[in-house]
Write an enzyme that holds these catalytic residues in place. Structure first.
Site, PDB file in Angstrom:
ATOM      1  N   ASP A 129       5.381   2.064   3.987  1.00  0.00           N
ATOM      2  CA  ASP A 129       4.000   1.661   3.713  1.00  0.00           C
ATOM      3  C   ASP A 129       3.917   0.807   2.450  1.00  0.00           C
ATOM      4  OD1 ASP A 129       3.225   3.081   5.915  1.00  0.00           O
ATOM      5  OD2 ASP A 129       2.293   4.733   4.806  1.00  0.00           O
TER       6      ASP A 129
ATOM      7  N   ASP B 224       1.109  -4.935   7.194  1.00  0.00           N
ATOM      8  CA  ASP B 224       1.659  -4.602   8.507  1.00  0.00           C
ATOM      9  C   ASP B 224       1.424  -5.745   9.490  1.00  0.00           C
ATOM     10  OD1 ASP B 224       2.601  -2.602  10.608  1.00  0.00           O
ATOM     11  OD2 ASP B 224       0.588  -3.015  11.328  1.00  0.00           O
TER      12      ASP B 224
ATOM     13  N   GLU C 131       5.140  -2.775   3.080  1.00  0.00           N
ATOM     14  CA  GLU C 131       4.115  -3.569   3.762  1.00  0.00           C
ATOM     15  C   GLU C 131       3.003  -3.952   2.788  1.00  0.00           C
ATOM     16  OE1 GLU C 131       4.688  -1.876   8.310  1.00  0.00           O
ATOM     17  OE2 GLU C 131       3.123  -1.023   7.025  1.00  0.00           O
TER      18      GLU C 131
ATOM     19  N   GLU D 289      -1.466  -2.051   2.710  1.00  0.00           N
ATOM     20  CA  GLU D 289      -0.508  -1.701   3.765  1.00  0.00           C
ATOM     21  C   GLU D 289      -1.024  -2.145   5.125  1.00  0.00           C
ATOM     22  OE1 GLU D 289       0.667   0.532   7.158  1.00  0.00           O
ATOM     23  OE2 GLU D 289      -1.084   1.187   6.011  1.00  0.00           O
TER      24      GLU D 289
END
Length: 232
Positions: free
Chosen positions: A118, A49, A121, A45
């Site tokens: 989350d 991101d 990502e 994650e």
């Protein structure tokens, strides 16, 4: 860990054939079910991101050469915020394949914006590790294509947009009616309707803050109003 049929089907929906499917399995593994031999998706994650951020920033930069930083920043925030990521995750059925512990599953984890965002990502990072930058970039651009196309509108607060629309029609501001609230105090699940005085309304539900669900309801009503205008 080898993927099950559900994860293999999810990979098909993503449009990416994994050479190393264990990356996808890890991306879909929440901390509530992780073990020493089955790591969770938090590290992925973190990476995803950053990949998402750079891809979106580049797409916005290239799409509008006349946009100032002051215009680009809210568009960027609208595209990478948790609510948008969670919405896209729902569009591709990510919640259905999330691997959760029993307690998280019982508390509605598959519907929670934070978990869905989350995990999405993490999925982006899984594609990056499996096939490189171009594959991950292509995935983001494909999944975010609709949101990129209307980002100038989405960048504005949905509740503000709806209030401005109502005032332009000579109506008072819309009401936000809480239809239900379920779940524990630390993760309440709201069902809220945005309602105009002429009776038109749209509802949304989600786990998180009441304001975020109100925003989703306002966006749903704006979309409904836009569809009405298109059909007439």
């Amino acid at each position: 860990m080898k993927p099950g049929a559900d994860i293999a089907e999810f990979a098909q929906r993503l449009g990416h054939e994994f050479a190393r499917p264990e990356f996808l399995v890890r991306a879909l593994t929440h901390g509530s079910i992780a073990t020493t031999t089955r790591p969770d998706n938090q590290r992925l994650e973190f990476l995803g991101d950053r990949i998402l951020g750079l891809t979106v920033a580049e797409a916005l930069f290239l799409a509008d050469s006349n946009a100032s930083e002051g215009q680009l920043a809210p568009r960027y925030n609208a595209l990478v915020k948790g609510e948008t990521c969670a919405r896209i995750a729902r569009e591709i059925g990510l919640g259905e394949v999330l691997k959760l512990g029993r307690s998280e599953m019982m508390s509605g984890g598959r519907r929670k914006d934070a978990l869905l965002a989350d995990a999405l990502e993490a999925v982006i990072a899984a594609v990056y590790l499996d096939a490189g930058w171009e594959a991950a970039r292509a995935l983001v651009l494909r999944l975010w294509s609709g949101h990129l196309a209307r980002v100038a509108d989405d960048a504005r607060d949905a509740k503000t947009q709806l209030q401005e629309w109502a005032q332009a029609q000579g109506m008072p501001p819309p009401d936000y009616v809480q239809l239900s609230r379920t779940g524990p105090d630390h993760a309440p699940h709201f069902h809220i309707a945005a309602r105009l005085t002429d009776g038109r309304e749209a509802a949304a539900e989600g786990t998180g803050t009441k304001r975020s669900v109100e925003q989703a309801a306002a966006r749903a009503l704006l979309d409904s109003l836009a569809a009405e205008r298109t059909s007439t």
